[in-house]
Design a protein around this motif. Structure first.
Motif, PDB file in Angstrom:
ATOM      1  N   THR A 278      22.384  41.755  35.772  1.00 14.58           N
ATOM      2  CA  THR A 278      23.690  42.105  36.313  1.00 14.58           C
ATOM      3  C   THR A 278      23.886  41.432  37.670  1.00 14.58           C
ATOM      4  O   THR A 278      22.963  40.827  38.235  1.00 14.58           O
ATOM      5  N   ALA A 279      25.098  41.567  38.204  1.00 13.13           N
ATOM      6  CA  ALA A 279      25.373  40.982  39.512  1.00 13.13           C
ATOM      7  C   ALA A 279      24.464  41.573  40.575  1.00 13.13           C
ATOM      8  O   ALA A 279      24.002  40.876  41.490  1.00 13.13           O
ATOM      9  N   ASP A 280      24.177  42.889  40.466  1.00 17.94           N
ATOM     10  CA  ASP A 280      23.278  43.514  41.442  1.00 17.94           C
ATOM     11  C   ASP A 280      21.866  42.952  41.326  1.00 17.94           C
ATOM     12  O   ASP A 280      21.170  42.761  42.329  1.00 17.94           O
ATOM     13  N   ASP A 281      21.426  42.683  40.101  1.00 14.15           N
ATOM     14  CA  ASP A 281      20.082  42.128  39.909  1.00 14.15           C
ATOM     15  C   ASP A 281      19.977  40.731  40.516  1.00 14.15           C
ATOM     16  O   ASP A 281      18.992  40.392  41.172  1.00 14.15           O
ATOM     17  N   LEU A 282      20.994  39.922  40.291  1.00 14.93           N
ATOM     18  CA  LEU A 282      20.953  38.539  40.759  1.00 14.93           C
ATOM     19  C   LEU A 282      21.102  38.455  42.266  1.00 14.93           C
ATOM     20  O   LEU A 282      20.501  37.594  42.916  1.00 14.93           O
ATOM     21  N   ASP A 283      21.920  39.354  42.832  1.00 14.63           N
ATOM     22  CA  ASP A 283      22.128  39.381  44.287  1.00 14.63           C
ATOM     23  C   ASP A 283      22.513  38.000  44.814  1.00 14.63           C
ATOM     24  O   ASP A 283      21.969  37.504  45.800  1.00 14.63           O
ATOM     25  N   LEU A 284      23.458  37.365  44.149  1.00 11.14           N
ATOM     26  CA  LEU A 284      23.901  36.029  44.558  1.00 11.14           C
ATOM     27  C   LEU A 284      24.808  36.119  45.782  1.00 11.14           C
ATOM     28  O   LEU A 284      25.487  37.121  45.990  1.00 11.14           O
ATOM     29  N   PRO A 285      24.831  35.081  46.591  1.00  9.50           N
ATOM     30  CA  PRO A 285      25.699  35.082  47.784  1.00  9.50           C
ATOM     31  C   PRO A 285      27.158  34.840  47.384  1.00  9.50           C
ATOM     32  O   PRO A 285      27.675  33.730  47.471  1.00  9.50           O
ATOM     33  N   VAL A 286      27.808  35.887  46.918  1.00  8.07           N
ATOM     34  CA  VAL A 286      29.221  35.789  46.540  1.00  8.07           C
ATOM     35  C   VAL A 286      30.066  36.463  47.618  1.00  8.07           C
ATOM     36  O   VAL A 286      29.575  37.316  48.360  1.00  8.07           O
ATOM     37  N   PRO A 287      31.340  36.107  47.736  1.00  7.71           N
ATOM     38  CA  PRO A 287      32.176  36.712  48.781  1.00  7.71           C
ATOM     39  C   PRO A 287      32.447  38.182  48.501  1.00  7.71           C
ATOM     40  O   PRO A 287      32.393  38.642  47.356  1.00  7.71           O
ATOM     41  N   ALA A 288      32.738  38.931  49.557  1.00  9.88           N
ATOM     42  CA  ALA A 288      33.108  40.337  49.409  1.00  9.88           C
ATOM     43  C   ALA A 288      34.547  40.430  48.924  1.00  9.88           C
ATOM     44  O   ALA A 288      35.379  39.574  49.214  1.00  9.88           O
ATOM     45  N   LEU A 289      34.831  41.490  48.178  1.00  6.20           N
ATOM     46  CA  LEU A 289      36.178  41.713  47.662  1.00  6.20           C
ATOM     47  C   LEU A 289      36.938  42.594  48.636  1.00  6.20           C
ATOM     48  O   LEU A 289      36.477  43.684  48.992  1.00  6.20           O
ATOM     49  N   ALA A 290      38.082  42.129  49.095  1.00  4.75           N
ATOM     50  CA  ALA A 290      38.882  42.885  50.065  1.00  4.75           C
ATOM     51  C   ALA A 290      39.215  44.261  49.500  1.00  4.75           C
ATOM     52  O   ALA A 290      39.719  44.385  48.385  1.00  4.75           O
ATOM     53  N   GLY A 291      38.922  45.309  50.295  1.00  4.84           N
ATOM     54  CA  GLY A 291      39.196  46.660  49.841  1.00  4.84           C
ATOM     55  C   GLY A 291      38.173  47.210  48.877  1.00  4.84           C
ATOM     56  O   GLY A 291      38.289  48.356  48.443  1.00  4.84           O
ATOM     57  N   GLY A 292      37.178  46.401  48.504  1.00  6.81           N
ATOM     58  CA  GLY A 292      36.141  46.868  47.591  1.00  6.81           C
ATOM     59  C   GLY A 292      36.520  46.845  46.134  1.00  6.81           C
ATOM     60  O   GLY A 292      35.681  47.069  45.269  1.00  6.81           O
ATOM     61  N   LYS A 293      37.781  46.578  45.810  1.00  4.80           N
ATOM     62  CA  LYS A 293      38.223  46.531  44.407  1.00  4.80           C
ATOM     63  C   LYS A 293      39.512  45.731  44.339  1.00  4.80           C
ATOM     64  O   LYS A 293      40.179  45.496  45.363  1.00  4.80           O
ATOM     65  N   PRO A 294      39.908  45.295  43.134  1.00  6.40           N
ATOM     66  CA  PRO A 294      41.168  44.553  43.013  1.00  6.40           C
ATOM     67  C   PRO A 294      42.362  45.392  43.462  1.00  6.40           C
ATOM     68  O   PRO A 294      42.379  46.619  43.300  1.00  6.40           O
ATOM     69  N   GLU A 295      43.343  44.728  44.023  1.00 10.35           N
ATOM     70  CA  GLU A 295      44.563  45.403  44.465  1.00 10.35           C
ATOM     71  C   GLU A 295      45.598  45.368  43.339  1.00 10.35           C
ATOM     72  O   GLU A 295      45.866  44.324  42.758  1.00 10.35           O
ATOM     73  N   THR A 296      46.174  46.527  43.033  1.00  9.83           N
ATOM     74  CA  THR A 296      47.219  46.604  42.019  1.00  9.83           C
ATOM     75  C   THR A 296      48.573  46.561  42.702  1.00  9.83           C
ATOM     76  O   THR A 296      48.890  47.419  43.531  1.00  9.83           O
ATOM     77  N   VAL A 297      49.366  45.565  42.359  1.00 15.54           N
ATOM     78  CA  VAL A 297      50.707  45.407  42.923  1.00 15.54           C
ATOM     79  C   VAL A 297      51.699  45.913  41.880  1.00 15.54           C
ATOM     80  O   VAL A 297      51.905  45.276  40.844  1.00 15.54           O
ATOM     81  N   VAL A 298      52.289  47.075  42.120  1.00 11.08           N
ATOM     82  CA  VAL A 298      53.213  47.685  41.173  1.00 11.08           C
ATOM     83  C   VAL A 298      54.621  47.157  41.441  1.00 11.08           C
ATOM     84  O   VAL A 298      55.147  47.277  42.546  1.00 11.08           O
ATOM     85  N   VAL A 299      55.211  46.556  40.428  1.00 12.47           N
ATOM     86  CA  VAL A 299      56.565  46.004  40.532  1.00 12.47           C
ATOM     87  C   VAL A 299      57.530  47.006  39.908  1.00 12.47           C
ATOM     88  O   VAL A 299      57.413  47.311  38.714  1.00 12.47           O
TER      89      VAL A 299
END
Length: 776
Positions: A278-299
């Protein structure tokens, strides 16, 4: 593949990669193993005229590996004798299942008889066809081991099942692979294939059985689980639940195959062939996600969209009541219209929303991010900062494609972005790259800053696309059918090699539209996919939604305007949150550690650049005014006009000699202000020359058109200014280092915070007091 060769476990391994990845894969293979003998099966070598030559070279050469594209791999068929034996085995299995069904077991007799008839028809068609290429057969290449990248693309193997919605006829690509694995297994034993994929289960539980059929048919046969329904009876259960109907306006009870049982045994069997990281196992240097999760834009839904959804509900009612013929209207057609209308009503022939709808909202956000990141600079492949600033944004849209005539969402989005200040030439579509070579050039332009926004579909942009170096934001204009598609999309930006410390993922949802049904479908599918993907589950039955599915539930709740759905999603979210708080705390610490490492790397990079600039300042020679001197090709010039004319001739010569397929070599052309001056011509996307100052990563780009009309004096002065502005560059490096140090310090302080929801902690006590006050 190289280790199998070295250890003598394989004589001639082959690797199969997506079509556009061939050049990159071959290049990186030879970078890792410069002396390796690799036979690359490109389009020309596998053309009809040269196919025999390729098979002969493959069979007679001592190759460390053979590299195929997926389409090229399919061009080498099995020989007639092997094909006949394979089809005989398939028919024998079908007839055995038919005999068992007549005794009241497994599949229905009618369905199996139809399947046997189809197989016999396929049998006759394949064997009656004349061999078009004598000697061009897969088994004659000498390949004894296969490595398949993006193996989930072969998941559509034929599945026969009495369970509604599970059976499928299979694809030609998957059947071709199954036949070749059968042939390799028969000749070389069970150890003959490796699959690589981030999404082994993309859409249904049947795909896990398909993977096991590919990788461990002997284990399934030993356990009498070779037939899908036997496997399903052992490891799966159907679930009946209340869900929103596809029309988005009503509810229904529906039974689906969506729960695992006997999980420890299934995981034990699966892990015999699955090495899951998993991503946690690999611990690759990936960027952080703003807000910790995807932002939902409600139209907000317009009146026209709400009216159209009401019409869809009426159409669905007519279909259910059988008031219309299936060829005239059906639920699948209604669902397609609903998906398109959720993006833009013009896709279904209706008048556009007066406020612009989802595309306008997306264009506003994309343009705002473009303005915020227009001055961001990024290191190049040589760790020198590129002169071309600006970040990259990725936009995914599946329900519309570019077209030469008629309205489409792609061209409309480009027009909206141009109105908001994003240059139209910097907004490109993945569909514009019709060949693998064109796609490679397009991706190179994304990585060096020439493209600001890349728009594409999941199929064309979602797999094997390495443009993450500058990617700062990713936008989902619509919702795909499969959770794996979301993972593949998000994987384009949450990827190793992204030079941004933090990135954004935005999901645009039209309120009161079919987006509700789509996100709900992903919620259901993600629930059981997460059960197997995580592994290590002690329970015999698992029916947990999981964090990814919870995110989909939030999107569904935001999209519907129904307060009961909103309340249910809120309760589900609270329950899931309370059961996973400590895990979330650990995840947050993991993200902070990644952010700390990224900030420390940026600080070190800025400090190293500052040191380089300080050293450069110490040896810089003042060339301002009459003190000018420049050496070109060993000749010293005291006047800028003379030096500029000579420099222009040199650059024009390099540009004329540069090959079209790859960039030219970096060449030394002279000396200015105490620094060596280099030049490199590049014709891959557009003719241009980069003139640089060696060792300090500064220089300028000159297009072929500008070079023809460039003023000689101005050409030299532009290069001089880069050198004289080193003092400002030093100040900017110091500022960047200070900012990165500050971010690192903030991350360290947050890492030291304890788990606040622990019983008797101050934060937990305060939260309990707030709840009691609210209840009172």
């Amino acid at each position: 593949a190289m280790e199998l060769r070295r250890l003598g476990l394989a004589v001639k391994p082959a690797v199969v990669v997506p079509n556009h990845m061939l050049d990159q894969f071959a290049r990186e293979w030879l970078q890792l193993y410069p002396t390796a003998r690799v036979l690359i099966a490109d389009r020309h070598r596998l053309s009809r005229q040269r196919r025999k030559e390729f098979v002969a070279r493959c069979a007679t050469g001592d190759w460390d590996g053979v590299l195929f594209t997926q389409s090229g791999f399919g061009r080498l068929p099995l020989g007639r004798d092997l094909q006949r034996s394979y089809l005989d085995d398939e028919l024998a299995a079908a007839r055995q299942a038919l005999a068992e069904s007549r005794q009241g077991k497994r599949l229905t007799v009618k369905r199996l008889e139809r399947r046997i008839a189809q197989l016999e028809e396929t049998y006759q068609r394949l064997l009656a066809g004349e061999a078009k290429d004598d000697g061009v057969r897969f088994e004659e290449t000498g390949i004894d081991y296969l490595c398949l990248d993006e193996a989930h693309l072969y998941k559509n193997r034929r599945v026969d099942s009495a369970i509604d919605g599970v059976g499928q006829t299979g694809s030609q690509r998957a059947q071709d692979l199954d036949a070749k694995l059968w042939a390799l297994r028969r000749r070389h034993g069970e150890r003959m294939v490796t699959f690589a994929t981030a999404t082994p289960v993309a859409n249904s539980m049947a795909e896990l059985w398909v993977m096991q059929r590919y990788l461990q048919p002997d284990v399934l046969a030993a356990a009498d689980l070779h037939a899908f329904d036997a496997w399903a009876a052992t490891f799966g259960r159907t679930v009946t639940a209340l869900e929103l109907a596809p029309d988005g306006a009503s509810y229904r009870m529906h039974t689906r195959f969506a729960r695992f049982q006997n999980v420890p045994e299934l995981i034990t069997m699966y892990r015999q062939v699955a090495d899951v990281r998993t991503a946690d196992d690999l611990d690759l240097p990936v960027p952080a996600l703003a807000g910790g999760k995807p932002e939902t834009v409600v139209v907000p839904a317009s009146h026209r969209l709400r009216h159209y959804v009401e019409q869809l509900a009426e159409r669905a009612e007519q279909v259910r009541n059988r008031a219309v013929e299936p060829s005239e209207d059906n639920i699948l057609k209604i669902t397609g219209d609903g998906r398109r209308a959720a993006l833009d009503l013009r896709l279904v022939g209706e008048a556009p929303d007066l406020d612009g709808g989802k595309l306008r909202v997306a264009a506003d956000r994309i343009a705002a991010i473009h303005r915020q990141t227009a001055e961001c600079t990024y290191p190049s492949a040589t760790d020198e900062f590129s002169l071309r600033p600006g970040a990259l944004q990725l936009v995914f849209c599946d329900v519309s494609t570019p077209a030469r005539s008629g309205w489409n969402a792609y061209d409309e989005l480009r027009s909206l972005l141009a109105e908001r200040g994003v240059p139209a030439h910097a907004v490109r579509f993945i569909h514009e790259a019709g060949t693998d070579e064109a796609k490679a050039k397009l991706f190179a332009a994304c990585r060096d800053g020439r493209i600001a926004v890349l728009v594409g579909s999941t199929d064309k942009l979602g797999v094997g696309t390495n443009v993450q170096a500058r990617a700062v934001a990713l936008h989902h204009l619509d919702c795909p059918w499969r959770p794996a598609d979301i993972e593949q999309r998000d994987g384009r930006i949450l990827r190793q090699g992204n030079q941004n410390a933090e990135v954004e993922i935005l999901r645009y949802v039209s309120e009161g539209s079919f987006d509700i049904y789509m996100w709900q479908t992903l919620e259901r599918k993600a629930a059981f996919i997460a059960q197997v993907s995580r592994g290590g589950m002690p329970d015999r039955e698992v029916d947990d939604i999981g964090e990814q599915a919870l995110s989909y539930a939030e999107v569904k709740a935001l999209a519907t305007g129904n307060p009961l759905i909103m309340e249910k999603a809120g309760v589900d979210a609270e329950v899931a949150k309370l059961t996973r708080l400590e895990r979330a705390h650990q995840d947050e610490k993991h993200r902070l550690r990644l952010a700390l490492q990224a900030a420390e790397r940026r600080a070190d990079s800025a400090k190293q650049r500052g040191e380089l600039i300080r050293e450069a300042l110490a040896r810089r020679v003042d060339t301002r005014g009459e003190r000018f001197a420049m050496t070109l090709d060993g000749q010293r010039y005291g006047k800028r006009a003379d030096a500029g004319r000579h420099l222009r001739r040199v650059l024009a010569g390099l540009l004329a000699e540069a090959p079209d397929e790859v960039g030219g070599e970096v060449r030394s052309v002279g000396e200015l202000a105490g620094f060596p001056v280099t030049a490199r011509a590049d014709r891959r996307v557009a003719p241009e020359v980069h003139v640089g100052v060696e060792g300090i990563g500064i220089g300028l780009y000159v297009s072929g058109e500008d070079l023809r009309h460039a003023d000689p004096v101005a050409l030299v002065q532009r290069l001089e200014r880069r050198i004289h502005n080193l003092d400002d560059a030093l100040v900017e490096s110091q500022r960047q280092a200070a900012d990165a140090d500050g971010e690192a310090e903030r991350a360290r302080s947050l890492l030291e915070r304890p788990f606040e929801q622990r019983p008797n902690s101050p934060a937990a006590s305060a939260a309990t007091g707030d709840r009691r006050a609210s209840d009172a």
